[in-house]
Design a protein around this motif. Sequence first.
Motif, PDB file in Angstrom:
ATOM      1  N   LEU A  58       0.829  -1.210   0.000  1.00 18.22           N
ATOM      2  CA  LEU A  58       0.000   0.000   0.000  1.00 18.22           C
ATOM      3  C   LEU A  58       0.858   1.252   0.000  1.00 18.22           C
ATOM      4  O   LEU A  58       0.530   2.242  -0.663  1.00 18.22           O
ATOM      5  N   ASN A  59       1.964   1.224   0.728  1.00 18.33           N
ATOM      6  CA  ASN A  59       2.879   2.369   0.706  1.00 18.33           C
ATOM      7  C   ASN A  59       3.488   2.556  -0.679  1.00 18.33           C
ATOM      8  O   ASN A  59       3.715   3.686  -1.122  1.00 18.33           O
ATOM      9  N   GLY A  60       3.753   1.442  -1.364  1.00 17.24           N
ATOM     10  CA  GLY A  60       4.247   1.522  -2.743  1.00 17.24           C
ATOM     11  C   GLY A  60       3.204   2.116  -3.679  1.00 17.24           C
ATOM     12  O   GLY A  60       3.529   2.930  -4.556  1.00 17.24           O
ATOM     13  N   ILE A  61       1.942   1.720  -3.492  1.00 17.60           N
ATOM     14  CA  ILE A  61       0.858   2.284  -4.313  1.00 17.60           C
ATOM     15  C   ILE A  61       0.715   3.775  -4.025  1.00 17.60           C
ATOM     16  O   ILE A  61       0.522   4.579  -4.927  1.00 17.60           O
ATOM     17  N   ARG A  62       0.830   4.144  -2.761  1.00 19.23           N
ATOM     18  CA  ARG A  62       0.752   5.558  -2.392  1.00 19.23           C
ATOM     19  C   ARG A  62       1.844   6.359  -3.102  1.00 19.23           C
ATOM     20  O   ARG A  62       1.601   7.425  -3.657  1.00 19.23           O
ATOM     21  N   ALA A  63       3.063   5.830  -3.082  1.00 15.26           N
ATOM     22  CA  ALA A  63       4.180   6.512  -3.742  1.00 15.26           C
ATOM     23  C   ALA A  63       3.951   6.593  -5.258  1.00 15.26           C
ATOM     24  O   ALA A  63       4.250   7.622  -5.881  1.00 15.26           O
ATOM     25  N   ALA A  64       3.403   5.531  -5.848  1.00 13.95           N
ATOM     26  CA  ALA A  64       3.117   5.541  -7.291  1.00 13.95           C
ATOM     27  C   ALA A  64       2.042   6.570  -7.615  1.00 13.95           C
ATOM     28  O   ALA A  64       2.131   7.281  -8.629  1.00 13.95           O
ATOM     29  N   MET A  65       1.009   6.660  -6.750  1.00 13.34           N
ATOM     30  CA  MET A  65      -0.043   7.660  -6.963  1.00 13.34           C
ATOM     31  C   MET A  65       0.525   9.072  -6.850  1.00 13.34           C
ATOM     32  O   MET A  65       0.169   9.961  -7.627  1.00 13.34           O
ATOM     33  N   ARG A 101      -8.467  17.407 -12.317  1.00 10.32           N
ATOM     34  CA  ARG A 101      -9.133  18.460 -11.550  1.00 10.32           C
ATOM     35  C   ARG A 101      -8.045  19.399 -11.074  1.00 10.32           C
ATOM     36  O   ARG A 101      -7.204  19.007 -10.274  1.00 10.32           O
ATOM     37  N   PHE A 102      -8.039  20.599 -11.604  1.00 12.51           N
ATOM     38  CA  PHE A 102      -7.004  21.602 -11.317  1.00 12.51           C
ATOM     39  C   PHE A 102      -5.601  21.049 -11.556  1.00 12.51           C
ATOM     40  O   PHE A 102      -4.679  21.277 -10.794  1.00 12.51           O
ATOM     41  N   GLY A 103      -5.471  20.272 -12.633  1.00  7.74           N
ATOM     42  CA  GLY A 103      -4.158  19.787 -13.052  1.00  7.74           C
ATOM     43  C   GLY A 103      -3.730  18.460 -12.463  1.00  7.74           C
ATOM     44  O   GLY A 103      -2.725  17.896 -12.880  1.00  7.74           O
ATOM     45  N   TYR A 104      -4.478  17.928 -11.504  1.00  8.68           N
ATOM     46  CA  TYR A 104      -4.139  16.634 -10.891  1.00  8.68           C
ATOM     47  C   TYR A 104      -5.165  15.593 -11.312  1.00  8.68           C
ATOM     48  O   TYR A 104      -6.323  15.929 -11.605  1.00  8.68           O
ATOM     49  N   PRO A 105      -4.783  14.315 -11.344  1.00  8.64           N
ATOM     50  CA  PRO A 105      -5.753  13.277 -11.713  1.00  8.64           C
ATOM     51  C   PRO A 105      -6.967  13.315 -10.776  1.00  8.64           C
ATOM     52  O   PRO A 105      -6.817  13.575  -9.578  1.00  8.64           O
ATOM     53  N   ILE A 106      -8.151  13.070 -11.340  1.00  8.06           N
ATOM     54  CA  ILE A 106      -9.341  13.050 -10.490  1.00  8.06           C
ATOM     55  C   ILE A 106      -9.306  11.792  -9.621  1.00  8.06           C
ATOM     56  O   ILE A 106      -8.632  10.817  -9.936  1.00  8.06           O
ATOM     57  N   ALA A 107     -10.056  11.828  -8.538  1.00  3.37           N
ATOM     58  CA  ALA A 107     -10.123  10.701  -7.606  1.00  3.37           C
ATOM     59  C   ALA A 107     -11.099   9.661  -8.141  1.00  3.37           C
ATOM     60  O   ALA A 107     -12.236   9.542  -7.682  1.00  3.37           O
ATOM     61  N   ALA A 108     -10.665   8.955  -9.159  1.00  3.25           N
ATOM     62  CA  ALA A 108     -11.476   7.905  -9.776  1.00  3.25           C
ATOM     63  C   ALA A 108     -10.537   6.878 -10.383  1.00  3.25           C
ATOM     64  O   ALA A 108      -9.378   7.174 -10.680  1.00  3.25           O
ATOM     65  N   TRP A 109     -11.037   5.686 -10.563  1.00  3.55           N
ATOM     66  CA  TRP A 109     -10.237   4.647 -11.205  1.00  3.55           C
ATOM     67  C   TRP A 109     -10.371   4.773 -12.717  1.00  3.55           C
ATOM     68  O   TRP A 109      -9.393   4.911 -13.433  1.00  3.55           O
ATOM     69  N   THR A 110     -11.614   4.747 -13.198  1.00  4.41           N
ATOM     70  CA  THR A 110     -11.867   4.805 -14.631  1.00  4.41           C
ATOM     71  C   THR A 110     -11.550   6.198 -15.161  1.00  4.41           C
ATOM     72  O   THR A 110     -12.001   7.197 -14.621  1.00  4.41           O
ATOM     73  N   GLY A 111     -10.760   6.254 -16.204  1.00  4.05           N
ATOM     74  CA  GLY A 111     -10.404   7.521 -16.826  1.00  4.05           C
ATOM     75  C   GLY A 111      -9.317   8.284 -16.087  1.00  4.05           C
ATOM     76  O   GLY A 111      -8.958   9.380 -16.472  1.00  4.05           O
ATOM     77  N   SER A 112      -8.804   7.687 -15.038  1.00  2.00           N
ATOM     78  CA  SER A 112      -7.771   8.376 -14.271  1.00  2.00           C
ATOM     79  C   SER A 112      -6.665   7.393 -13.907  1.00  2.00           C
ATOM     80  O   SER A 112      -5.761   7.151 -14.694  1.00  2.00           O
ATOM     81  N   PHE A 113      -6.748   6.810 -12.729  1.00  2.00           N
ATOM     82  CA  PHE A 113      -5.640   5.982 -12.248  1.00  2.00           C
ATOM     83  C   PHE A 113      -5.516   4.638 -12.959  1.00  2.00           C
ATOM     84  O   PHE A 113      -4.458   4.037 -12.934  1.00  2.00           O
ATOM     85  N   GLU A 114      -6.553   4.180 -13.635  1.00  2.40           N
ATOM     86  CA  GLU A 114      -6.391   2.950 -14.424  1.00  2.40           C
ATOM     87  C   GLU A 114      -5.398   3.177 -15.558  1.00  2.40           C
ATOM     88  O   GLU A 114      -4.782   2.241 -16.052  1.00  2.40           O
ATOM     89  N   LEU A 116      -2.794   5.202 -15.177  1.00  5.53           N
ATOM     90  CA  LEU A 116      -1.541   5.648 -14.579  1.00  5.53           C
ATOM     91  C   LEU A 116      -0.820   4.574 -13.773  1.00  5.53           C
ATOM     92  O   LEU A 116       0.402   4.591 -13.687  1.00  5.53           O
ATOM     93  N   LEU A 117      -1.572   3.679 -13.145  1.00  3.62           N
ATOM     94  CA  LEU A 117      -0.967   2.673 -12.260  1.00  3.62           C
ATOM     95  C   LEU A 117      -0.993   1.302 -12.904  1.00  3.62           C
ATOM     96  O   LEU A 117      -1.959   0.942 -13.586  1.00  3.62           O
ATOM     97  N   ASP A 118       0.038   0.539 -12.646  1.00  2.57           N
ATOM     98  CA  ASP A 118       0.110  -0.828 -13.155  1.00  2.57           C
ATOM     99  C   ASP A 118      -0.148  -1.796 -11.999  1.00  2.57           C
ATOM    100  O   ASP A 118       0.761  -2.473 -11.527  1.00  2.57           O
ATOM    101  N   ILE A 119      -1.396  -1.799 -11.527  1.00  7.18           N
ATOM    102  CA  ILE A 119      -1.791  -2.746 -10.484  1.00  7.18           C
ATOM    103  C   ILE A 119      -3.017  -3.502 -10.962  1.00  7.18           C
ATOM    104  O   ILE A 119      -3.765  -3.018 -11.820  1.00  7.18           O
ATOM    105  N   ASP A 120      -3.215  -4.678 -10.415  1.00  4.19           N
ATOM    106  CA  ASP A 120      -4.278  -5.583 -10.844  1.00  4.19           C
ATOM    107  C   ASP A 120      -5.587  -5.242 -10.132  1.00  4.19           C
ATOM    108  O   ASP A 120      -5.838  -5.689  -9.018  1.00  4.19           O
ATOM    109  N   VAL A 121      -6.427  -4.408 -10.802  1.00  2.84           N
ATOM    110  CA  VAL A 121      -7.749  -4.046 -10.285  1.00  2.84           C
ATOM    111  C   VAL A 121      -8.760  -4.375 -11.357  1.00  2.84           C
ATOM    112  O   VAL A 121      -8.629  -3.877 -12.485  1.00  2.84           O
ATOM    113  N   PRO A 122      -9.783  -5.156 -11.129  1.00  4.85           N
ATOM    114  CA  PRO A 122      -9.957  -6.003  -9.954  1.00  4.85           C
ATOM    115  C   PRO A 122      -9.122  -7.268 -10.087  1.00  4.85           C
ATOM    116  O   PRO A 122      -8.922  -7.765 -11.180  1.00  4.85           O
ATOM    117  N   GLY A 123      -8.687  -7.742  -9.018  1.00  3.54           N
ATOM    118  CA  GLY A 123      -7.816  -8.916  -8.952  1.00  3.54           C
ATOM    119  C   GLY A 123      -7.133  -8.912  -7.613  1.00  3.54           C
ATOM    120  O   GLY A 123      -7.746  -9.216  -6.603  1.00  3.54           O
TER     121      GLY A 123
END
Length: 199
Positions: A58-65, A101-114, A116-123
């Motif tokens: 989780l700390n690694g995901i936080r750093a990636a985000m 949102r104001f230059g930062y990724p929105i707080a959503a998975w679809t259209g945002s962090f999906e 940007l991040l290489d993690i297995d969601v859902p999985g």
Amino acid sequence: MMNTKQHSNPLRGFQTSQQQQGFTLIELIIVIVILGILAVTAAPRFLNMQSDAQAATLNGIRAAMDSASKMVQGKALIQSVQGQQNGTVERVDGVNNVTTRFGYPIAAWTGSFENLLDIDVPGEFQQTVVTTRISTRQNGTNLNIPGSANNPTLVIFPAGYEAPDNSRNNSENDTCFVYYKNNIANNTQRPEIEVVGDC
């Protein structure tokens, strides 16, 4: 004259004993007690390794985000969308753009962090979006997850855990997650990214 040799005994000097010695019952009990004490103190450390691994992940995901949001913000500055409440940053591949949102990724998975991040969601991980503040639960546990309808919070948690909820008791395993929330009160501040790692 006859030569009579005396044969020497090769075991001379060694005394053989008919009595064999072993451990006494008291010595065996003491060894067993010491091993029991070691097992009681060492076992929880080894059993807690999975929890530590999940918290580290989780700390690694936080750093990636955090890194991803900084890169998107830099790209938003270049594309002049950092002042827009709802913008889009084009990725280099031109395929998977990121909603901002104001230059930062929105707080959503679809259209945002999906994108940007290489993690297995859902999985291996699950995600949910919190649209109401989760603070003190019925049993008094304080999770303190911000969220509102106009400024939701993205929560990512390991598979096998539950999404955080106000109504659950402490016995439920919903305190192992990382959350990401845009800061819309002051659009110049970075998003809030926190780990709750009671895994």
